[in-house]
Design an enzyme around this catalytic site. Structure first.
Site, PDB file in Angstrom:
ATOM      1  N   LYS A 186     -19.248  -2.960  17.961  1.00  0.00           N
ATOM      2  CA  LYS A 186     -20.112  -3.019  16.782  1.00  0.00           C
ATOM      3  C   LYS A 186     -21.306  -3.882  17.182  1.00  0.00           C
ATOM      4  O   LYS A 186     -21.251  -5.117  17.089  1.00  0.00           O
ATOM      5  CB  LYS A 186     -19.357  -3.653  15.608  1.00  0.00           C
TER       6      LYS A 186
ATOM      7  N   GLU B 261     -19.933   1.676  16.680  1.00  0.00           N
ATOM      8  CA  GLU B 261     -20.176   1.834  15.243  1.00  0.00           C
ATOM      9  C   GLU B 261     -21.562   1.349  14.865  1.00  0.00           C
ATOM     10  O   GLU B 261     -21.987   0.260  15.271  1.00  0.00           O
ATOM     11  CB  GLU B 261     -19.138   1.077  14.414  1.00  0.00           C
TER      12      GLU B 261
END
Length: 267
Positions: A40, A115
């Site tokens: 992320k 992500e």
């Protein structure tokens, strides 16, 4: 321009369920022997240590051993678009900076699941949208969308925008755990627990017909804090992972030491 082997997970909006779907996908692929990690690059709104940050949820749900501080390269306090959250803390984010920050983590794996933050048109830096970042990484995309009312419009717009930038789309996952904003608050009878949203049944066909992309399936409500085994089992029973496996097989093979056995997963 630099690339990363793997798949980028984006959504049609913020709060759409990208994190749980990506954690589940990672857990499922790792259970099959694929040496994949989760990343992320930037998150905002929840500090690490709260148990609520996306990085902590990804680490716990996927079963990886990397600390959340490495799963998320940058964490900002304000619940804002990354460019604004970074600016509020005096950080001048660039795509090169994000890329370099993720290299130590990415080097440990054969492929990464990455992500995004919010949707594809969210401002990531002062001069780049999230979609520009995806193109910079040269990664194909998996789109997570809500399953109910409003998803056709949002999904087709996302598909169109990404396609204009030449980004390949592996498919769409409809998340049944997410409803359209305001639907439940309005107590709409068609969305009560006993009466399914009638729009759900036909949405996949409409997205495939007008968007020209495959809907891999519907991810069901999963509850709070699901572990890797439950998430992997859920993915295997609800989604068609053939396009994902096909892409991964073109750019890498399962690590030799993982052949015939799954990597260690924390249950």
């Amino acid at each position: 321009m630099s690339g990363i082997r793997g798949i980028f997970v984006t959504g049609t909006d913020t709060g759409i369920g990208k994190t749980v779907v990506m954690a589940a996908l990672a857990a499922a692929l790792r259970s099959e022997g694929w040496n994949v990690g989760v990343w992320k690059p930037v998150q905002s709104g929840e500090p690490i240590g709260s148990g609520l940050s996306d990085a902590e949820k990804l680490a716990a749900g996927s079963g990886i051993s990397d600390p959340p501080e490495e799963v998320a390269s940058f964490t900002f306090r304000a619940p804002l678009a990354p460019s604004l959250a970074a600016k509020a803390e005096g950080v001048h984010l660039t795509m090169d900076m994000l890329y370099e920050a993720g290299q130590p983590l990415c080097s440990r794996y054969d492929a990464m699941l990455v992500e995004g933050a919010g949707g594809a048109a969210v401002p990531l830096t002062e001069d780049a949208l999230l979609a520009d970042w995806i193109a910079f990484l040269r990664m194909p995309v998996l789109i997570v969308a809500r399953a109910g009312l409003g998803t056709v419009n949002h999904t087709l717009l996302t598909v169109s925008f990404l396609s204009q930038l030449g980004i390949d789309i592996l498919g769409v996952v409809l998340n049944e755990g997410i409803c359209a904003p305001g639907v439940q608050e309005a107590s709409d009878v068609q969305n009560t627990p006993d009466v399914p949203d009638p729009s759900i049944a036909g949405n996949a066909a409409l997205i495939e017909t007008f968007g020209g992309v495959k809907v891999l399936g519907r991810f069901p409500p999963i509850g709070d804090g699901p572990g890797p085994q439950l998430l992997a089992d859920t993915i295997h029973s609800t989604l068609d992972l053939a396009p994902v496996r096909s892409f991964l097989s073109k750019c890498l093979e399962p690590s030799p030491e993982l052949s015939g056995k799954a990597p260690e997963v924390r249950i």
